[in-house]
Design an enzyme around this catalytic site. Sequence first.
Site, mmCIF file in Angstrom:
data_model
loop_
_atom_site.group_PDB
_atom_site.id
_atom_site.type_symbol
_atom_site.label_atom_id
_atom_site.label_comp_id
_atom_site.label_asym_id
_atom_site.label_seq_id
_atom_site.Cartn_x
_atom_site.Cartn_y
_atom_site.Cartn_z
ATOM 1 N N HIS A 24 0.961 -1.194 0.026
ATOM 2 C CA HIS A 24 0.131 -0.082 -0.077
ATOM 3 C C HIS A 24 0.959 1.274 -0.120
ATOM 4 C CE1 HIS A 24 -3.606 2.522 1.342
ATOM 5 N NE2 HIS A 24 -2.528 3.117 2.030
ATOM 6 N N GLU A 25 1.870 1.334 0.764
ATOM 7 C CA GLU A 25 2.712 2.345 0.826
ATOM 8 C C GLU A 25 3.488 2.591 -0.164
ATOM 9 O OE1 GLU A 25 2.257 4.814 2.933
ATOM 10 O OE2 GLU A 25 0.558 3.895 4.372
ATOM 11 N N HIS A 28 1.902 4.235 -3.283
ATOM 12 C CA HIS A 28 1.754 5.640 -3.076
ATOM 13 C C HIS A 28 3.155 6.375 -3.793
ATOM 14 C CE1 HIS A 28 -1.890 6.050 -1.060
ATOM 15 N NE2 HIS A 28 -1.575 5.614 -0.060
#
Length: 220
Positions: A24-25, A28
């Site tokens: 997820h990170e 980004h």
Amino acid sequence: MITDYSIQAVAINAIPLIFAITIHEAAHGYAARKLGDNTAYMLGRVSLNPLKHIDPVGTILIPLMLILTGSPFLVGYAKPVPVNFGRLRNPRIDSIWVALAGPGSNFIQALIWAILLIGLIGFGVDERFLVAMSQAGITWNLGLLVFNLFPLPPLDGGRILAGLLPARQSIALGKLEPWGFFIVLALVFTGVIGTLWMEPLMAFFKGILYFVTLPLQMIF
């Protein structure tokens, strides 16, 4: 026996959770780099190394507290990936894509876990550990997807909403960010987010997963 079960239960949940938060990170940071901002990349945050992203409170403490209090929803977060929105080629629109990248990665991971689960059941693989881990992978990723879409900064949904609102309203929303973390925590532990947000949206995305994987289900 109880100790073995506890270790197994931790492994079943920890492995998909670590993947869910790490990817997820990293998503980004990857999206930001593609759209013009190298900040996260230069700081080593576009990485699949979990240690780069783990936050003691969001990755460990909050999920643990939710488990111990018997919460039906398991959520968490990692250290936010630094993004210099001014470096994005089209800051207003690109910031939306950067914010969407994290939840989008969680949906893809949930889909992969769902395909694995269907395959295990379809081929008659009687391995409870893998079946339970696949189910946990679906739950964790959909939980993180829905939780992070809540429209309040500093969550991804708040970033998305800020990019969609007119400038004045976007600035007003941004002023909530210093308090957003505490507001979200209060809403989580009072059950408001769970009842009014998590429950209906989890059902919605589970429905999407069901229809997307329906051809594979029919094969098996």
